[in-house]
Design a protein around this motif. Structure first.
Motif, short mmCIF file in Angstrom:
data_model
loop_
_atom_site.label_atom_id
_atom_site.label_comp_id
_atom_site.label_asym_id
_atom_site.label_seq_id
_atom_site.Cartn_x
_atom_site.Cartn_y
_atom_site.Cartn_z
N PRO A 1 -9.61 -0.61 14.82
CA PRO A 1 -9.76 0.82 14.55
C PRO A 1 -10.72 1.08 13.39
O PRO A 1 -10.75 0.32 12.42
N GLU A 2 -11.50 2.15 13.52
CA GLU A 2 -12.43 2.50 12.44
C GLU A 2 -11.70 3.06 11.23
O GLU A 2 -12.19 2.98 10.11
N ARG A 3 -10.52 3.64 11.47
CA ARG A 3 -9.76 4.24 10.38
C ARG A 3 -8.29 3.99 10.60
O ARG A 3 -7.81 4.02 11.74
N ILE A 4 -7.56 3.71 9.51
CA ILE A 4 -6.12 3.53 9.58
C ILE A 4 -5.46 4.56 8.67
O ILE A 4 -5.73 4.61 7.47
N ASP A 5 -4.59 5.39 9.27
CA ASP A 5 -3.90 6.42 8.50
C ASP A 5 -2.67 5.88 7.79
O ASP A 5 -2.29 6.38 6.73
N GLY A 6 -2.03 4.88 8.39
CA GLY A 6 -0.89 4.25 7.70
C GLY A 6 0.47 4.67 8.21
O GLY A 6 1.46 4.56 7.47
N VAL A 7 0.55 5.15 9.46
CA VAL A 7 1.85 5.50 10.04
C VAL A 7 2.49 4.23 10.59
O VAL A 7 2.01 3.65 11.57
N LEU A 8 3.57 3.80 9.97
CA LEU A 8 4.21 2.53 10.31
C LEU A 8 5.54 2.83 10.99
O LEU A 8 6.33 3.66 10.52
N GLU A 9 5.82 2.12 12.10
CA GLU A 9 7.07 2.37 12.82
C GLU A 9 7.62 1.05 13.37
O GLU A 9 6.90 0.26 13.99
N ARG B 1 -4.38 -7.09 7.67
CA ARG B 1 -4.00 -7.58 6.34
C ARG B 1 -4.84 -6.97 5.23
O ARG B 1 -4.38 -6.84 4.09
N ARG B 2 -6.08 -6.58 5.54
CA ARG B 2 -6.90 -5.90 4.53
C ARG B 2 -6.38 -4.50 4.23
O ARG B 2 -6.70 -3.92 3.19
N ASN B 3 -5.58 -3.96 5.12
CA ASN B 3 -5.06 -2.60 4.93
C ASN B 3 -3.59 -2.59 4.54
O ASN B 3 -2.97 -1.52 4.53
N VAL B 4 -3.03 -3.74 4.25
CA VAL B 4 -1.65 -3.83 3.79
C VAL B 4 -1.67 -4.45 2.39
O VAL B 4 -2.15 -5.56 2.20
N GLY B 5 -1.16 -3.70 1.43
CA GLY B 5 -1.10 -4.20 0.06
C GLY B 5 0.31 -4.61 -0.30
O GLY B 5 1.26 -3.86 -0.05
N ILE B 6 0.46 -5.80 -0.85
CA ILE B 6 1.79 -6.31 -1.20
C ILE B 6 1.75 -6.85 -2.63
O ILE B 6 0.84 -7.61 -2.99
N VAL B 7 2.73 -6.45 -3.41
CA VAL B 7 2.93 -7.03 -4.73
C VAL B 7 4.09 -8.00 -4.61
O VAL B 7 5.23 -7.60 -4.37
N THR B 8 3.81 -9.29 -4.74
CA THR B 8 4.85 -10.30 -4.52
C THR B 8 5.81 -10.34 -5.69
O THR B 8 5.50 -9.92 -6.81
N GLN B 9 7.00 -10.89 -5.41
CA GLN B 9 8.01 -11.01 -6.46
C GLN B 9 7.61 -12.03 -7.52
O GLN B 9 7.89 -11.84 -8.70
#
Length: 496
Positions: free
Chosen positions: A360-368, A440-448
């Motif tokens: 996709p050219e754009r990701i809005d971020g609706v997760l289900e 993965r480039r559009n998912v940000g995670i701060v690890t424990q």
């Protein structure tokens, strides 16, 4: 004779269990074909190695053959000019053989280095593609051993074992041919002991195989102990729970097993080699005895030079036999290394990019989440029938006791693991259909846990986004309230 080392792999370990003995890999045609596939890109260089070994083998035998003429025509014939020419010719031939040997050594080393270069890169890429569960289930010591000592052992196999086998076989064949060309009776007498040299080979090979596999397992154990106890997190726990003495004892026990096996491995086949040496000494004596009998009693058309040549050629022949016995068992050890490497290459990559991924050219971020089930092991579910929707811009807190599955649920979003059943969508697209890099480039995670790679502060901060400018880097650090701390370091962002 070019005595090449068959390889030296310092190993340690215990005896193999019955299950390990039953499951140990065999040297099959399929295994040999896979090894040949690795070497195929370098067939031109290997052809040159074969030619140089052949040339060096012939040149190394010529001085032994010339010895007969030196004795009969030069010394006994009292022909000083001919004697000088033959000696100079022998010297020139030996020098040429040595120079050709240098070329062959360079070529075989070049091939070995490039093959291991390819293997390391291929193995690293394969391991990088493995699912996260592979790394949580595997011991780090095993991974390091596979990437380092096992692949280095392959290098020794190519530059030492393979070329050594070829060189010794060619030397053996040419020496036998030259001996029979001189006198078939003495040649037959000389090689009578050869079958006796091969009798212990099978037993010694089995023993060395078992010891090597055990040693590999023990080396993995020691590497694991070092990685666990000498890491920052491991050392913290060791000190907090006062386990220094216990860990030292555990390492000492593993180290003691390594010493014991190293001794056993080096002593394996010792009596076998004593027998080889004895039989090798008997051969020349038999040639002198039978040759003397044929000359003195039978009036055979033999000269002192002929017998001397046959004895010299016999030495050239038994040398390769001795080496081939050692190389044969080292060849078995090499097959164990290849088997371990191929076992890792054969591990399936369970989380893969789809054949025709959606980009996709754009990701809005609706997760289900749609009726998601997940389990690390089939009979131990972690998540069951999870369904929820998270719209763009909203925040959701997952609350639960330790082990409830909070981290497992989060890890499903960047596809560190795949769901067992059900599916997860991002902007209505199943995650398993999305391009894995884009996801993965559009998912940000701060690890424990905090983890720093070897390098500067800047290197670590730019790890997720190497193209970020200095202004963007400093702006992010100000928002995280760490800019002033970094700026106060001796080299600022370039502090290691």
């Amino acid at each position: 004779m070019d005595n090449r080392p068959g390889g030296a792999f310092g190993r340690a370990g215990r005896y193999l269990t019955e299950e390990e003995r039953a499951a140990r890999p065999k040297v099959t045609r399929q295994l040999l074909m896979r090894i040949a596939k690795i070497l195929k890109p370098y067939w031109k260089q290997m052809s040159l190695v074969f030619l140089t070994i052949l040339a060096a083998t012939v040149f190394r035998l010529l001085p032994a053959i010339l010895t007969g003429r030196i004795i009969d025509e030069g010394l006994i014939g009292s022909n000083l000019p001919l004697l000088l020419r033959l000696i100079l010719l022998s010297f020139g031939v030996m020098l040429a053989a040595s120079l050709i040997g240098v070329l062959e050594s360079y070529l075989s080393t070049w091939i070995a280095q490039h093959v291991t270069f390819d293997l390391r890169n291929k193995m690293f890429r394969h391991l990088q593609a493995m699912a996260h569960q592979f790394f949580t289930d595997s011991r780090q010591g095993d991974l390091i051993t596979r990437m380092t000592s096992d692949i280095s052992g392959v290098q020794q196999t190519i530059s030492g074992t393979l070329t050594g086998i070829l060189s010794n076989l060619l030397t053996l064949a040419t020496a036998v041919a030259a001996m029979y060309q001189r006198n078939w009776i003495l040649a037959t007498v000389g090689i009578t002991l050869v079958p006796l040299l091969a009798l212990p080979t099978k037993k010694v090979g089995k023993t060395r195989w078992s010891l090597t596999r055990e040693a590999q397992a023990s080396q993995d154990e020691i590497n694991g102990i070092l990685n666990e106890t000498l890491s920052v997190s491991g050392q913290l726990l060791v000190k907090l729970f006062v386990r220094e003495e216990s860990e030292a004892s555990r390492y000492e026990a593993a180290n003691r097993r390594m010493i014991g096996l190293n001794i056993r491995e080096r002593m394996a086949g010792r009596w076998f080699r004593v027998a080889l040496s004895t039989f090798s000494s008997i051969g020349p004596m038999l040639i002198y005895l039978v040759g003397g009998y044929l000359m003195i009693r039978q009036g055979a058309d033999l000269t002192v030079g002929d017998i001397t040549v046959l004895v010299a050629l016999l030495g050239r022949m038994y040398g390769p036999v001795n080496s081939l016995m050692g190389i044969q068992v080292d060849w078995i050890r090499s097959m164990a290394l290849f088997t371990r490497i191929f076992d890792y290459f054969d591990l399936p990559v369970t989380v893969v990019n789809p054949v025709n991924p959606v980009k996709p050219e754009r990701i809005d971020g609706v997760l289900e989440f749609h009726q998601v089930d997940f389990a690390y092991e089939p009979d131990r579910p972690v998540l069951k029938d999870i369904s929820f929707r998270l719209d763009s811009g909203r925040s959701v807190a997952l609350v639960g006791p330790s082990g409830a599955g909070k981290s497992s649920l989060i890890n499903l979003i960047p596809r560190l693991y795949d769901v067992t059943s059900g599916f997860i969508t991002l902007d209505g697209i199943d995650l398993r259909r999305l391009d894995l890099d884009i996801l993965r480039r559009n998912v940000g995670i701060v690890t424990q846990d905090t983890y720093l790679f070897q390098g500067t502060i800047r290197d670590n901060l730019l790890y997720a986004r190497p193209q970020a400018s200095q202004e963007e880097l400093e702006d992010a650090c100000r928002k995280a309230n760490i800019h002033d701390f970094i700026a106060a370091q001796p080299l600022g962002y370039d502090t290691v």
